[in-house]
Motif scaffolding. Structure first.
Motif, short mmCIF file in Angstrom:
data_model
loop_
_atom_site.label_atom_id
_atom_site.label_comp_id
_atom_site.label_asym_id
_atom_site.label_seq_id
_atom_site.Cartn_x
_atom_site.Cartn_y
_atom_site.Cartn_z
N TRP A 57 0.84 -1.19 0.00
CA TRP A 57 0.00 0.00 0.00
C TRP A 57 0.87 1.24 0.00
O TRP A 57 2.08 1.16 0.19
CB TRP A 57 -0.92 0.03 1.22
CG TRP A 57 -0.19 0.13 2.52
CD1 TRP A 57 0.54 1.19 2.99
CD2 TRP A 57 -0.07 -0.87 3.51
NE1 TRP A 57 1.09 0.90 4.20
CE2 TRP A 57 0.72 -0.36 4.55
CE3 TRP A 57 -0.57 -2.15 3.64
CZ2 TRP A 57 1.03 -1.09 5.69
CZ3 TRP A 57 -0.26 -2.87 4.78
CH2 TRP A 57 0.53 -2.33 5.78
N ALA A 58 0.27 2.38 -0.19
CA ALA A 58 0.94 3.66 0.00
C ALA A 58 0.67 4.08 1.44
O ALA A 58 -0.49 4.07 1.89
CB ALA A 58 0.40 4.70 -0.98
N ASP A 59 1.72 4.40 2.20
CA ASP A 59 1.56 4.72 3.62
C ASP A 59 0.49 5.78 3.87
O ASP A 59 -0.32 5.63 4.79
CB ASP A 59 2.89 5.20 4.22
CG ASP A 59 3.85 4.06 4.49
OD1 ASP A 59 3.49 2.88 4.30
OD2 ASP A 59 4.99 4.35 4.90
#
Length: 184
Positions: free
Chosen positions: A129-131
């Motif tokens: 995922w993107a943080d």
């Protein structure tokens, strides 16, 4: 909830799998509480660094599947393992933020996989995922970093499949000198 049935660690390790298919029924809060307890019992270099977010809201779970690319399952719940990067930096320094806290989150994910076996729950760890998107989904403040999410749910009954032979890379004393792994 009835207390978990004691299971020896070797049996639990043999039975542990990553699951991407779950039954369409919610995980009771009492079971999620036990799972969260398992996550906080894992190693942690300093108190206050790990934060655990338990998600079982159906709308939030639908959103997770839409915004977390690696969350490709139908789990009714997830447990997110997060790090307070400010506390980690203060207590452990830069290495604590970038290395130690991530190792500790991995240990917590392993504990979740093991305790899931004792309460009849399957899991699947997810780190893709993107943080920023994961943090927004979980309502995390800026100083809390999402490290691992663990899909949690009841696993449908299956016909026992043949156990795949695992390929090990275990070396004795130095890389390249093979060491035999003995199954207990």
């Amino acid at each position: 909830m009835t207390p978990p049935t004691p299971v020896d660690v070797i049996t639990t390790m043999r039975r542990r799998r990553m699951h991407r298919e779950f039954e369409d029924r919610p995980v009771p809060r009492e079971v999620l509480n036990v799972m969260a307890w398992g996550a906080v019992r894992a190693q942690q270099a300093r108190p206050g660094v790990r934060h655990v977010v338990v998600v079982d809201d159906p709308a939030k779970m639908r959103a997770a599947r839409q915004v977390l690319p690696g969350f490709i399952n139908n789990a009714p719940a997830m447990i997110a393992l997060c790090t307070d990067v400010d506390r980690a930096l203060e207590a452990l320094g830069p290495r604590g933020v970038e290395h130690v806290s991530r190792l500790d989150a991995g240990a917590a994910a392993a504990y979740l996989a093991l305790i899931g076996q004792t309460v009849g729950i399957g899991v699947c760890t997810v780190t893709s995922w993107a943080d920023g998107i994961a943090a927004e989904l979980l309502g995390l403040p800026d100083h809390i970093r999402p490290d691992v999410t663990v899909a949690v749910g009841f696993v449908p009954p299956r016909t026992p499949a043949a156990v795949k032979s695992l390929k090990y890379s275990v070396w004795s004393n130095e890389f390249g000198t093979p060491m035999e792994v003995t199954r207990p």
